[in-house]
Design a protein around this motif. Structure first.
Motif, PDB file in Angstrom:
ATOM      1  N   UNK A 192      -7.275  64.676  -1.679  1.00 46.41           N
ATOM      2  CA  UNK A 192      -6.746  64.493  -0.666  1.00 46.41           C
ATOM      3  C   UNK A 192      -5.580  63.091  -0.719  1.00 46.41           C
ATOM      4  N   UNK A 193      -4.174  63.452  -0.639  1.00 50.86           N
ATOM      5  CA  UNK A 193      -3.410  62.309  -1.019  1.00 50.86           C
ATOM      6  C   UNK A 193      -3.306  61.231   0.114  1.00 50.86           C
ATOM      7  N   UNK A 194      -3.982  61.688   1.425  1.00 53.89           N
ATOM      8  CA  UNK A 194      -4.164  60.836   2.460  1.00 53.89           C
ATOM      9  C   UNK A 194      -5.529  60.694   2.770  1.00 53.89           C
ATOM     10  N   UNK A 195      -6.061  60.081   4.099  1.00 54.75           N
ATOM     11  CA  UNK A 195      -7.421  60.089   4.410  1.00 54.75           C
ATOM     12  C   UNK A 195      -8.134  60.812   5.154  1.00 54.75           C
ATOM     13  N   UNK A 196      -9.308  60.574   5.421  1.00 48.74           N
ATOM     14  CA  UNK A 196      -9.994  61.575   6.636  1.00 48.74           C
ATOM     15  C   UNK A 196      -9.494  61.882   7.854  1.00 48.74           C
ATOM     16  N   UNK A 197      -8.804  60.895   8.196  1.00 46.02           N
ATOM     17  CA  UNK A 197      -7.881  61.204   9.684  1.00 46.02           C
ATOM     18  C   UNK A 197      -6.763  61.972   9.404  1.00 46.02           C
ATOM     19  N   UNK A 213     -26.449  76.828  -0.224  1.00 48.44           N
ATOM     20  CA  UNK A 213     -27.749  76.884  -0.876  1.00 48.44           C
ATOM     21  C   UNK A 213     -27.805  75.949  -1.922  1.00 48.44           C
ATOM     22  N   UNK A 214     -26.736  75.863  -2.982  1.00 50.36           N
ATOM     23  CA  UNK A 214     -26.887  75.199  -4.192  1.00 50.36           C
ATOM     24  C   UNK A 214     -26.064  74.005  -4.358  1.00 50.36           C
ATOM     25  N   UNK A 215     -25.164  73.713  -3.078  1.00 53.06           N
ATOM     26  CA  UNK A 215     -24.127  72.781  -3.292  1.00 53.06           C
ATOM     27  C   UNK A 215     -24.246  71.988  -2.111  1.00 53.06           C
ATOM     28  N   UNK A 216     -23.831  70.686  -2.399  1.00 51.20           N
ATOM     29  CA  UNK A 216     -23.768  69.266  -1.374  1.00 51.20           C
ATOM     30  C   UNK A 216     -22.633  68.856  -1.345  1.00 51.20           C
ATOM     31  N   UNK A 217     -22.131  68.429  -0.167  1.00 52.00           N
ATOM     32  CA  UNK A 217     -20.835  67.739  -0.262  1.00 52.00           C
ATOM     33  C   UNK A 217     -21.124  66.233  -0.283  1.00 52.00           C
ATOM     34  N   UNK A 218     -20.144  65.627  -0.921  1.00 50.81           N
ATOM     35  CA  UNK A 218     -20.094  63.960  -0.985  1.00 50.81           C
ATOM     36  C   UNK A 218     -18.826  63.381  -0.390  1.00 50.81           C
ATOM     37  N   UNK A 219     -19.200  62.396   0.432  1.00 53.38           N
ATOM     38  CA  UNK A 219     -17.987  61.611   1.111  1.00 53.38           C
ATOM     39  C   UNK A 219     -18.268  60.051   0.728  1.00 53.38           C
ATOM     40  N   UNK A 220     -17.474  59.506   0.230  1.00 52.80           N
ATOM     41  CA  UNK A 220     -17.511  58.086  -0.053  1.00 52.80           C
ATOM     42  C   UNK A 220     -17.373  57.163   1.419  1.00 52.80           C
ATOM     43  N   UNK A 221     -18.488  56.650   1.901  1.00 51.81           N
ATOM     44  CA  UNK A 221     -18.311  55.923   3.203  1.00 51.81           C
ATOM     45  C   UNK A 221     -17.098  54.905   3.371  1.00 51.81           C
ATOM     46  N   UNK A 222     -16.956  54.453   2.107  1.00 51.83           N
ATOM     47  CA  UNK A 222     -15.689  53.415   2.274  1.00 51.83           C
ATOM     48  C   UNK A 222     -14.346  53.843   2.185  1.00 51.83           C
ATOM     49  N   UNK A 263     -17.060  66.975  -4.062  1.00 54.58           N
ATOM     50  CA  UNK A 263     -16.701  65.595  -3.902  1.00 54.58           C
ATOM     51  C   UNK A 263     -15.481  65.681  -3.104  1.00 54.58           C
ATOM     52  N   UNK A 264     -15.236  64.982  -1.975  1.00 54.33           N
ATOM     53  CA  UNK A 264     -14.102  64.636  -1.316  1.00 54.33           C
ATOM     54  C   UNK A 264     -13.429  63.339  -1.887  1.00 54.33           C
ATOM     55  N   UNK A 265     -12.297  63.474  -2.551  1.00 57.38           N
ATOM     56  CA  UNK A 265     -11.575  62.159  -3.102  1.00 57.38           C
ATOM     57  C   UNK A 265     -10.378  62.048  -2.348  1.00 57.38           C
ATOM     58  N   UNK A 266     -10.516  61.023  -1.179  1.00 54.41           N
ATOM     59  CA  UNK A 266      -9.509  60.768  -0.553  1.00 54.41           C
ATOM     60  C   UNK A 266      -8.534  59.647  -1.156  1.00 54.41           C
ATOM     61  N   UNK A 267      -7.333  59.617  -0.487  1.00 53.23           N
ATOM     62  CA  UNK A 267      -6.484  58.531  -0.818  1.00 53.23           C
ATOM     63  C   UNK A 267      -6.005  58.742  -2.457  1.00 53.23           C
ATOM     64  N   UNK A 268      -5.884  60.036  -3.066  1.00 53.72           N
ATOM     65  CA  UNK A 268      -5.970  60.434  -4.250  1.00 53.72           C
ATOM     66  C   UNK A 268      -4.809  61.147  -4.498  1.00 53.72           C
ATOM     67  N   UNK A 269      -3.858  60.789  -5.182  1.00 55.05           N
ATOM     68  CA  UNK A 269      -2.687  61.651  -5.374  1.00 55.05           C
ATOM     69  C   UNK A 269      -2.433  62.094  -7.117  1.00 55.05           C
ATOM     70  N   UNK A 270      -2.638  63.307  -7.339  1.00 50.19           N
ATOM     71  CA  UNK A 270      -2.567  63.726  -8.783  1.00 50.19           C
ATOM     72  C   UNK A 270      -1.072  63.363  -9.285  1.00 50.19           C
ATOM     73  N   UNK A 286      -4.314  55.973  -6.976  1.00 48.61           N
ATOM     74  CA  UNK A 286      -4.840  55.870  -5.724  1.00 48.61           C
ATOM     75  C   UNK A 286      -3.621  55.488  -4.667  1.00 48.61           C
ATOM     76  N   UNK A 287      -3.822  55.945  -3.233  1.00 42.73           N
ATOM     77  CA  UNK A 287      -2.603  55.667  -2.318  1.00 42.73           C
ATOM     78  C   UNK A 287      -3.261  54.833  -1.317  1.00 42.73           C
ATOM     79  N   UNK A 288      -2.139  54.282  -0.361  1.00 45.56           N
ATOM     80  CA  UNK A 288      -2.504  54.065   0.714  1.00 45.56           C
ATOM     81  C   UNK A 288      -1.534  54.734   1.840  1.00 45.56           C
TER      82      UNK A 288
END
Ligand code: NAP
Length: 435
Positions: A192-197, A213-222, A263-270, A286-288
């Protein structure tokens, strides 16, 4: 008698037919024309195959299809077999309900490398759209990057992450089910090029990712804002963010017990896709957020290994010759659904690709009101008789609603155990099954 032609048999097309049939009663004949021999557009080819309850809305469209003054005319491509201008000669009103089936272009270096696909292609592939049946997505690698933070990104991630048994009861097509059963993907990164909100994901769809069943999500608490800030969100968004917070709290030991990570990669602009003749890496900046909550690059970049990129950054409506078009927004130029006298648009072709399936319903009623106001008295145009004459003259093989019901029956008969249907994935097979 009013004669209306609706181009496209997806939700927007059928809601418009429903509205017009109610408004004009016996004083209308409506032809719903589709380039494919099968109806329902987005419901058949867009809605995820494991979301059968959403697909059930087609029963409502069938009621409309079976009213005497409504007719399905399949296997006729407007713009190719018959021009819009020709339809305007024949019908009092022509309504474009052609949706937004093309991907918005991912405009970064390397986006034309093999292994980069758009969501229209990937979704079309697992849903059996004839145009994408031969897609052959790269499933032999370990890493897939999905660009975008909307529900389509979630659909693509979930379909990649599910085990074979989790597709029980779905109508995912056999070629996709077989390919997905044997894939080697262990990491699916959603960028996502922006954030969780700022996500455009809805809570139900997000919650499903936590129950695989076989997959788990990951979010960086930071990446998560202070929890108090959630109170300012509208309730749906707050629920979605609560899911993200629960993903961030999953202990590593639990995550490690499942072979696939989402894996959720936030603030991440390809910013570029690299590789020697195929996708190998995604370069991300990386974005802000600025004060208007738009993403801005920080100048800091990193690379991630990647074997396939699926771009889920929205859709656009293909232009049609002679119809005014708004290039910036990828839809027909229109004022509340009016394009030109006698020419209208509804649904994603009018508004762009946003909202739920039900959002298309008011569109149909709005445009019907416009038609009643603009064309209170029929113009005397011949309508469907002239279309049939044109089709015969051009040797078009029209598919009727009755033909479609034969195709549907054949698809149900060939379904694997527990599945509602096994779709035909090429037009010739559909035509052969119409009887
Ligand atoms: P969407 O909701 O508009 O999301 C598009 C995403 O792409 C946004 O996160 C956007 O980020 C991002 N994006 C756009 N341009 C980008 C770029 N150049 N680089 C990186 N990211 C970019 O579109 P969608 O997911 O295609 O969904 C279309 C519609 O169908 C939506 O209304 C959706 O809710 C609906 N849908 C519903 C369901 C369901 O209910 N189950 C399933 C599928 C689709 P920004 O926000 O920063 O622009």
């Amino acid at each position: 008698m009013h004669h209306l032609a609706i181009i496209g048999s997806g939700p927007a097309g059928y809601y418009t037919a429903e509205a017009a049939a109610k408004a004009f009663g016996d004083d209308v004949r409506i032809d719903i024309i589709d380039r494919l021999p099968v109806p329902y557009g987005l419901i058949r080819f867009g809605v995820a195959p494991d979301h059968q309850s959403i697909k059930a809305v087609s029963r409502r469209y069938e009621k409309t299809a079976l009213t005497d003054n409504v007719r399905f005319v399949g296997n006729v491509c407007i713009g190719q077999d018959i021009k819009v201008a020709e339809l305007q000669e024949i019908y009092d009103a022509v309504i474009l309900a052609t949706g937004a089936p093309h991907d918005r272009k991912l405009d970064i270096p390397g986006s034309d490398l093999p292994g980069v696909i758009g969501s229209a292609a990937f979704v079309g592939w697992y849903n059996g759209h004839p145009e994408f049946a031969e897609l052959d997505p790269v499933l032999s690698g370990r890493n897939v990057a999905i660009i975008g933070n909307g529900n389509v990104a979630l659909d693509c991630a979930r379909i990649l992450a599910k085990s074979r048994s989790e597709f029980a009861g779905s109508d995912i097509v056999a070629h996709a089910l077989d390919a997905l059963t044997h894939h080697s993907v262990t990491k699916i990164s959603i960028l996502g090029r922006r954030g969780p909100h700022q996500i455009a994901m809805t809570p139900k769809e997000l919650g499903e990712l936590g129950e695989l069943e076989r997959a788990c999500p990951r979010v960086d608490p930071a990446d998560l804002p202070e929890e108090e800030a959630d109170a300012l969100l509208e309730p749906g968004m707050r629920k979605s963010v609560t899911h993200l917070r629960s993903f961030a709290a999953i202990p590593d030991a639990v995550r490690g017990s499942k072979p696939v990570e989402v894996d959720f990669d936030f603030f991440a602009m390809p910013v570029a896709i690299e590789g020697d003749g195929k996708v190998e890496r995604l370069v991300v900046e990386k974005t802000a957020l600025d004060k208007d909550l738009r993403s801005i690059g920080t100048g800091e970049t990193y690379s991630m290994d990647c074997d396939m990129v699926i771009s889920c950054i929205g859709y656009q409506t293909p232009p049609i010759e002679g119809v005014p078009y708004e290039h910036g927004r990828g839809r027909f130029a229109n004022s509340d659904g009016r394009i030109l006298p006698g020419l209208y648009c509804v649904g994603w072709a009018r508004r762009g690709p946003s909202g739920t399936i039900g959002t298309n319903k008011p569109d149909g009623y709005l445009v019907t009101d416009h038609i009643r106001e603009d064309i209170p008295v029929p113009t005397g145009k011949p309508g469907r008789a002239a279309l049939d004459a044109l089709a015969a003259e051009r040797d078009l093989d029209i598919v009727t609603f009755r033909d479609w019901k034969n195709i549907e029956k054949a698809e149900e008969l060939r379904a694997r155990d527990g599945a509602p249907r096994e779709k035909f994935v090429d037009v010739a097979a559909m035509i052969a099954a119409k009887g």
